[in-house]
Design a protein around this motif. Structure first.
Motif, mmCIF file in Angstrom:
data_model
loop_
_atom_site.group_PDB
_atom_site.id
_atom_site.type_symbol
_atom_site.label_atom_id
_atom_site.label_comp_id
_atom_site.label_asym_id
_atom_site.label_seq_id
_atom_site.Cartn_x
_atom_site.Cartn_y
_atom_site.Cartn_z
ATOM 1 N N PRO A 28 5.165 2.038 1.294
ATOM 2 C CA PRO A 28 4.154 0.967 1.281
ATOM 3 C C PRO A 28 2.899 1.322 0.485
ATOM 4 O O PRO A 28 2.367 0.483 -0.245
ATOM 5 N N GLU A 29 2.446 2.550 0.604
ATOM 6 C CA GLU A 29 1.232 2.954 -0.124
ATOM 7 C C GLU A 29 1.478 3.000 -1.631
ATOM 8 O O GLU A 29 0.647 2.549 -2.416
ATOM 9 N N SER A 59 6.869 -3.622 -5.967
ATOM 10 C CA SER A 59 7.594 -3.967 -4.747
ATOM 11 C C SER A 59 8.638 -2.900 -4.469
ATOM 12 O O SER A 59 9.283 -2.400 -5.401
ATOM 13 N N ALA A 105 3.719 1.282 -3.308
ATOM 14 C CA ALA A 105 3.862 -0.108 -3.756
ATOM 15 C C ALA A 105 2.496 -0.779 -3.906
ATOM 16 O O ALA A 105 2.241 -1.467 -4.891
ATOM 17 N N GLN A 106 1.635 -0.557 -2.951
ATOM 18 C CA GLN A 106 0.310 -1.184 -2.984
ATOM 19 C C GLN A 106 -0.530 -0.623 -4.127
ATOM 20 O O GLN A 106 -1.139 -1.374 -4.883
#
Length: 73
Positions: free
Chosen positions: A32-33, A41, A35-36
């Motif tokens: 998640p980190e 994605s 991707a952010q």
């Protein structure tokens, strides 16, 4: 590491990131980190391998279909 991933995504829309060694955090924990921070994605996480996607704005090679909208109740 984020800079290298970002640079690779400018060239290739879909990349694999392999985590080796005995990291404290797994690929799934970091996904998640990453991707952010790279505006991408997460396509898949398999073991120590993370696959991320970020389409090019100009001349995309990979074109994903639009998601179907869920009917409203």
């Amino acid at each position: 590491m984020v800079t290298a991933i970002d640079a690779a995504l400018q060239i290739h829309e879909l990349i694999k990131i392999k985590f080796t060694g005995n990291e404290e955090a797994s690929a799934a924990d970091l996904a998640p980190e990453i991707a952010q921070r790279t505006r991408s994605s997460v396509a898949q996480v398999i073991g120590k391998t993370l696959v991320v996607y970020r389409g090019r704005k100009k001349d995309p090679v990979i074109v994903l279909p639009k998601a179907k909208e869920k009917p409203k109740k």
